[in-house]
Scaffold this active site. Structure first.
Site, PDB file in Angstrom:
ATOM      1  CG  HIS A 157      -1.738  -1.206   1.423  1.00  0.00           C
ATOM      2  ND1 HIS A 157      -3.007  -1.400   0.950  1.00  0.00           N
ATOM      3  CD2 HIS A 157      -1.397  -2.365   2.052  1.00  0.00           C
ATOM      4  CE1 HIS A 157      -3.438  -2.614   1.282  1.00  0.00           C
ATOM      5  NE2 HIS A 157      -2.467  -3.227   1.951  1.00  0.00           N
ATOM      6  CB  SER A 278      13.969  22.335 -15.580  1.00  0.00           C
ATOM      7  OG  SER A 278      13.233  23.530 -15.760  1.00  0.00           O
ATOM      8  CE  LYS A 284      12.070  19.334 -11.432  1.00  0.00           C
ATOM      9  NZ  LYS A 284      10.925  19.784 -12.227  1.00  0.00           N
ATOM     10  CD  GLU A 291       9.361  12.234 -16.017  1.00  0.00           C
ATOM     11  OE1 GLU A 291       8.388  12.950 -15.789  1.00  0.00           O
ATOM     12  OE2 GLU A 291      10.496  12.696 -16.253  1.00  0.00           O
TER      13      GLU A 291
END
Ligand code: ARG
Length: 458
Positions: A157, A278, A284, A291
């Protein structure tokens, strides 16, 4: 644009719009090599059956060789008006060697021809996919070996549950990939069946030795029903289905690594060479590769659904709908193999953050189950021990203490069975090493699994 008529049967040439709509050469030219391979074996078969003279067969083989050379040297011009790769190659052959080239299509239709080409193509790509997967598994096994002593919290979970080994977590993925690999090998067997000789739908009236031609092309069997052979695309759907499962597995790993590389988790360090920055925020470091693997999973599922839908309710035998099978399968192989290869390249450079993992696994509540198990070993029934330990947990939460920081008197408020020994078991190293049965987290057990997997891989 061609005004050329299809054949004597037609009074008018194809409308340019219709031609552009129906042509497939734009993408099926990818099959050229397999088309020629199949044609060469077919010509040899025709010669063995006495349908072509030795001289004719030789001329055809020479012509086909010349066509391959033209294509590979970039000299060949695929023409849209010739609709597909099969007619492009046949027409080039006739141009090279004259009317005898027209004999190649004897006893064959584009329907069994395309089924053959597509199977040959899938056979090779499946082998590539298999080898890529083995590469990823090897890289992961190596990482597992290097990290066998690193512990981390295991989750259910997405809540901290029990201590595990970092390597044990990696091995979970190898288990999934081993199932994927088995599926690849099974599908390979079903692909490796020759449809050649099924003609348009009803077989061939020429006495070709189908079995001989099949052997010549490395097939283990011939198809046993001409209708099924030209209208079967189960193998394409099976490829899409095994690819979907495989991508689902990759997407889970990608997601975990994305999560683990966040400042919040900080469990792993992703290599700079596989991350991007970024354009606006200088601090970043984005896990784009992971992804994209996660994202491309959707695209692979899409191909599965489109193939299933193309084939749904199609009457036997060949229908032009089936031309839609190729782009999906081409893209499937490219996407999946790319994702596997990039993950394999990244694997050695992904570094577990020992300090953060050690801190996370030191959360003593991860050992609540061990505490309950300890009581059971001392004779308490499991339901009661579960209840006792949940009260101990609540108590230490209220006191803002870790379990090992409670005094023996604190423990004994909840059960008189507790004694000094509990402090011995409240250690993550002890917990993982207690799990010695097959599939567990003990050091020896994990090492044994690594060895088993190493021996299993080709
Ligand atoms: N381009 C076609 C395909 O990919 C080849 C088979 C054509 N057969 C036919 N009867 N039109 O499916």
């Amino acid at each position: 644009m061609a005004k050329k008529k299809w054949s004597g049967r037609f009074e008018k040439g194809l409308d340019p719009l219709a031609l552009d709509f129906t042509q497939s050469v734009e993408f099926d030219k990818k099959l050229y090599y397999y088309d020629i391979l199949g044609s060469m074996a077919h010509a040899r078969g025709l010669a063995r059956a006495g349908i072509l003279s030795k001289k004719e067969a030789k001329k055809i083989a020479g012509g086909l060789h010349a066509v391959v050379r033209d294509i590979q040297s970039g000299k060949f011009q695929f023409k849209e008006e010739l609709e597909d790769v099969h007619r492009n190659i046949e027409s080039a052959l006739i141009k090279k060697i004259g009317r005898v080239g027209g004999k190649l299509h004897t006893g064959r239709s584009r329907n069994d021809q395309v089924a053959l080409d597509f199977r040959l193509y899938c056979r090779d790509r499946l082998e590539e996919l298999h080898d890529s997967l083995v590469g990823l598994e090897r890289a992961t096994l190596k990482k597992a070996k290097e990290t066998v002593d690193i512990l981390m919290p295991g989750y259910t979970h997405l809540q901290r549950a029990q201590p595990i080994r970092f390597a044990h977590h990696l091995l979970a993925y190898i288990e999934m990939w081993e199932r994927d690999r088995t599926r690849i090998l099974e599908v390979f067997r079903r692909i490796n069946i020759s449809p050649l000789g099924s003609g348009a739908l009803a077989g061939t009236a020429f006495p070709v030795d189908r079995e001989g031609v099949a052997r010549d092309l490395g097939f283990t069997e011939v198809s046993h029903n001409s209708l099924d052979a030209v209208s079967d695309r189960d193998f394409a759907i099976e490829i899409a289905s095994l690819s979907s499962l495989l991508m689902m597995h990759l997407s889970r790993l990608a997601e975990e690594w994305i999560l683990w590389s966040t400042t919040e988790f900080n469990f792993i360090h992703l290599p700079d060479s596989f991350c991007t920055g970024s354009s606006m925020m200088p601090q970043k470091k984005n896990p784009d590769i992971l992804e994209l693997i996660r994202g491309k999973t959707g695209r692979v599922y899409g191909h599965l659904i489109s193939l299933l839908t193309v084939m749904k309710s199609l009457p036997l035998a060949y229908n032009k709908d089936m031309q839609e099978d190729k782009e999906a399968v081409f893209d499937l192989f490219e996407t999946v193999i790319n994702c596997i290869d990039i993950l394999a390249a990244m694997m050695p450079k992904v570094q577990p953050n020992r300090t953060a993992l050690q801190r996370a696994v030191s959360d003593s509540f991860l050992l609540a189950t061990d505490l309950a198990d300890w009581l059971v070993k001392k004779g308490v029934d499991f339901r009661s021990s579960h209840e006792i330990v949940s009260k101990v947990v609540l108590f230490s939460l209220q006191k803002k203490k870790e379990l090992h920081e409670l005094s023996l008197a604190d423990f004994r408020r909840f059960s008189k069975t507790f004694n000094q020994e509990v402090y011995q078991i409240l250690k993550p190293e002890i917990s993982v090493n207690l799990r010695r049965t097959t599939g567990g987290t003990a050091r020896q057990t994990v090492l044994k699994e690594i060895k088993r997997l190493e021996e299993r891989l080709p």
